[in-house]
Design a protein around this motif. Structure first.
Motif, PDB file in Angstrom:
ATOM      1  N   ILE A 172       0.845  -1.208   0.000  1.00  8.88           N
ATOM      2  CA  ILE A 172       0.000   0.000   0.000  1.00  8.88           C
ATOM      3  C   ILE A 172       0.880   1.257   0.000  1.00  8.88           C
ATOM      4  N   LEU A 173       1.899   1.251   0.876  1.00  9.49           N
ATOM      5  CA  LEU A 173       2.802   2.411   0.938  1.00  9.49           C
ATOM      6  C   LEU A 173       3.573   2.577  -0.369  1.00  9.49           C
ATOM      7  N   LYS A 174       3.944   1.446  -0.984  1.00 10.84           N
ATOM      8  CA  LYS A 174       4.669   1.516  -2.258  1.00 10.84           C
ATOM      9  C   LYS A 174       3.772   2.096  -3.355  1.00 10.84           C
ATOM     10  N   GLU A 175       2.499   1.772  -3.263  1.00  9.83           N
ATOM     11  CA  GLU A 175       1.552   2.259  -4.275  1.00  9.83           C
ATOM     12  C   GLU A 175       1.219   3.738  -4.069  1.00  9.83           C
ATOM     13  N   ARG A 176       1.104   4.127  -2.800  1.00  9.94           N
ATOM     14  CA  ARG A 176       0.577   5.464  -2.516  1.00  9.94           C
ATOM     15  C   ARG A 176       1.619   6.527  -2.236  1.00  9.94           C
ATOM     16  N   THR A 177       2.874   6.132  -2.097  1.00  6.05           N
ATOM     17  CA  THR A 177       3.921   7.142  -1.880  1.00  6.05           C
ATOM     18  C   THR A 177       5.084   6.865  -2.841  1.00  6.05           C
ATOM     19  N   PRO A 178       5.923   7.863  -3.060  1.00  2.85           N
ATOM     20  CA  PRO A 178       7.086   7.633  -3.922  1.00  2.85           C
ATOM     21  C   PRO A 178       8.293   7.124  -3.125  1.00  2.85           C
ATOM     22  N   TYR A 179       8.095   6.826  -1.841  1.00  2.34           N
ATOM     23  CA  TYR A 179       9.234   6.576  -0.965  1.00  2.34           C
ATOM     24  C   TYR A 179       9.674   5.124  -0.893  1.00  2.34           C
ATOM     25  N   LYS A 180      10.900   4.950  -0.451  1.00  7.49           N
ATOM     26  CA  LYS A 180      11.387   3.614  -0.136  1.00  7.49           C
ATOM     27  C   LYS A 180      10.688   3.145   1.142  1.00  7.49           C
ATOM     28  N   VAL A 181      10.444   1.865   1.214  1.00  4.73           N
ATOM     29  CA  VAL A 181       9.757   1.301   2.385  1.00  4.73           C
ATOM     30  C   VAL A 181      10.596   0.139   2.913  1.00  4.73           C
ATOM     31  N   ILE A 182      10.864   0.159   4.207  1.00  7.88           N
ATOM     32  CA  ILE A 182      11.616  -0.953   4.802  1.00  7.88           C
ATOM     33  C   ILE A 182      10.822  -1.573   5.959  1.00  7.88           C
ATOM     34  N   VAL A 183      11.239  -2.766   6.356  1.00 13.38           N
ATOM     35  CA  VAL A 183      10.595  -3.416   7.501  1.00 13.38           C
ATOM     36  C   VAL A 183      11.580  -3.524   8.658  1.00 13.38           C
ATOM     37  N   ASP A 184      11.056  -3.378   9.845  1.00 11.11           N
ATOM     38  CA  ASP A 184      11.839  -3.552  11.067  1.00 11.11           C
ATOM     39  C   ASP A 184      11.226  -4.764  11.776  1.00 11.11           C
ATOM     40  N   SER A 185      11.849  -5.916  11.556  1.00  7.42           N
ATOM     41  CA  SER A 185      11.291  -7.139  12.137  1.00  7.42           C
ATOM     42  C   SER A 185      11.807  -7.356  13.561  1.00  7.42           C
ATOM     43  N   SER A 186      12.749  -6.533  14.005  1.00  6.79           N
ATOM     44  CA  SER A 186      13.247  -6.643  15.378  1.00  6.79           C
ATOM     45  C   SER A 186      12.208  -6.135  16.361  1.00  6.79           C
ATOM     46  N   HIS A 187      11.757  -4.889  16.154  1.00  4.13           N
ATOM     47  CA  HIS A 187      10.749  -4.346  17.066  1.00  4.13           C
ATOM     48  C   HIS A 187       9.389  -4.992  16.842  1.00  4.13           C
ATOM     49  N   ALA A 188       9.107  -5.391  15.595  1.00  4.68           N
ATOM     50  CA  ALA A 188       7.808  -6.004  15.297  1.00  4.68           C
ATOM     51  C   ALA A 188       7.625  -7.301  16.087  1.00  4.68           C
ATOM     52  N   THR A 189       8.675  -8.115  16.150  1.00  6.99           N
ATOM     53  CA  THR A 189       8.526  -9.419  16.818  1.00  6.99           C
ATOM     54  C   THR A 189       8.997  -9.377  18.264  1.00  6.99           C
ATOM     55  N   GLY A 190      10.068  -8.659  18.518  1.00  3.91           N
ATOM     56  CA  GLY A 190      10.635  -8.604  19.869  1.00  3.91           C
ATOM     57  C   GLY A 190      11.359  -9.879  20.264  1.00  3.91           C
ATOM     58  N   ILE A 191      11.485 -10.818  19.325  1.00  3.13           N
ATOM     59  CA  ILE A 191      12.073 -12.125  19.641  1.00  3.13           C
ATOM     60  C   ILE A 191      13.091 -12.489  18.556  1.00  3.13           C
ATOM     61  N   ALA A 192      14.339 -12.690  18.991  1.00  7.81           N
ATOM     62  CA  ALA A 192      15.440 -12.841  18.029  1.00  7.81           C
ATOM     63  C   ALA A 192      15.183 -13.914  16.961  1.00  7.81           C
ATOM     64  N   ARG A 193      14.615 -15.059  17.361  1.00 14.23           N
ATOM     65  CA  ARG A 193      14.501 -16.145  16.375  1.00 14.23           C
ATOM     66  C   ARG A 193      13.430 -15.890  15.310  1.00 14.23           C
ATOM     67  N   TYR A 194      12.596 -14.897  15.504  1.00 13.33           N
ATOM     68  CA  TYR A 194      11.592 -14.575  14.478  1.00 13.33           C
ATOM     69  C   TYR A 194      12.026 -13.420  13.572  1.00 13.33           C
ATOM     70  N   VAL A 195      13.165 -12.839  13.900  1.00 10.33           N
ATOM     71  CA  VAL A 195      13.592 -11.649  13.154  1.00 10.33           C
ATOM     72  C   VAL A 195      13.841 -11.974  11.679  1.00 10.33           C
ATOM     73  N   SER A 196      14.500 -13.106  11.411  1.00  9.22           N
ATOM     74  CA  SER A 196      14.795 -13.463  10.022  1.00  9.22           C
ATOM     75  C   SER A 196      13.532 -13.780   9.209  1.00  9.22           C
TER      76      SER A 196
END
Ligand code: PEP
Ligand code: MN
Length: 250
Positions: A172-196
């Motif tokens: 959605i962000l890629k469609e609606r903005t011209p900006y680069k979009v990244i994911v932060d899976s560290s804060h999203a999961t809070g658990i090291a083994r799910y980060v990858s």
């Protein structure tokens, strides 16, 4: 085109510890990430913590260590800014992060909009995609279009992870903005083994890269220790991300 712009066009892999703890820690982790070919190092000097009674970051002094690291190892540097009065401290810091708790700090966003720095804007943990986009507008409308958006997870009823990465926000962000979009899976999961797996899911959904917290001694980390992965664990994530990006670009 600046070298940094060129790099951001290609891929955005940002790594480093949650907090700057001391000079030695920054250089130890920096050296390991440099050896892996990481080009963008991130660490926080000012930490906006939930409780005022927990470690708040080492402040201005931390940014001096980052500048030193940049000079010695040639990284591009990302660090979080929490107050527009601190802008002078961020000289030579390439990308200023706005954290989830400040996504709607409009006075901060407007001041950042007057700078020519790249701004890494994280999604508010309770913000809709529309509110996220409007927050980016506060920066852009002041003249700065050097914006990178970061999906870092939102609050949901799910409590087996720290937050819930909203994968659908990426297309959605890629469609609606011209900006680069990244994911932060560290804060999203809070658990090291799910980060990858969660980072790779974000890349498969079209993210231009990731932000991942790395520590060489996670058990000793002063902040976010449960989600920190080891530097050597980052290498396969980078390699797989590149492969996935190749597949979805076809
Ligand atoms: C951080 O990047 O260390 C951080 C505090 O992130 P967020 O604002 O996403 O919680
Ligand atoms: Mn953190």
């Amino acid at each position: 085109m600046t070298k940094l712009k060129k790099l951001l066009e290609k891929e955005i892999f940002i790594a480093g510890p949650c907090s700057i703890e001391d000079r030695d820690q920054v250089f130890r982790i920096g050296k390991k990430l440099k050896d892996l070919g990481v080009e963008i190092f991130r660490a926080g000097a000012f930490k906006p913590r939930t409780s005022p009674h927990t470690f708040q970051g080492i402040g201005k002094e931390g940014l001096d260590y980052l500048r030193e690291l940049k000079k010695e190892m040639g990284f591009y540097i990302v660090s979080e800014i929490v107050d527009p009065r601190h802008l002078d401290y961020f000289e030579d810091i390439d990308i200023l992060q706005v954290g989830t708790r400040n996504m709607q700090n409009f006075e901060l966003l407007k001041e950042l909009g007057k700078t020519d720095k790249y701004i890494l804007l994280k999604r508010g943990m309770a913000a809709t995609v529309e509110e996220f986009i409007q927050a980016s507008e506060y920066i852009r409308s002041m003249g700065n279009e050097k914006i990178i958006l970061c999906e870092r997870g939102i609050r949901t009823f799910e409590n087996s992870t720290r937050y819930t990465l909203d994968i659908s926000s990426i297309p959605i962000l890629k469609e609606r903005t011209p900006y680069k979009v990244i994911v932060d899976s560290s804060h999203a999961t809070g658990i090291a083994r799910y980060v990858s797996p969660v980072a790779l899911g974000g890349i498969a959904a079209g993210a231009d890269g990731f932000l991942i917290e790395v520590h060489d001694r996670p058990d000793q980390a002063l902040t976010d220790k449960d989600q920190a992965i080891l530097p050597e664990e980052l290498e396969p994530i980078i390699n797989k991300s590149r492969q996935i990006r190749k597949i979805i670009e076809r």
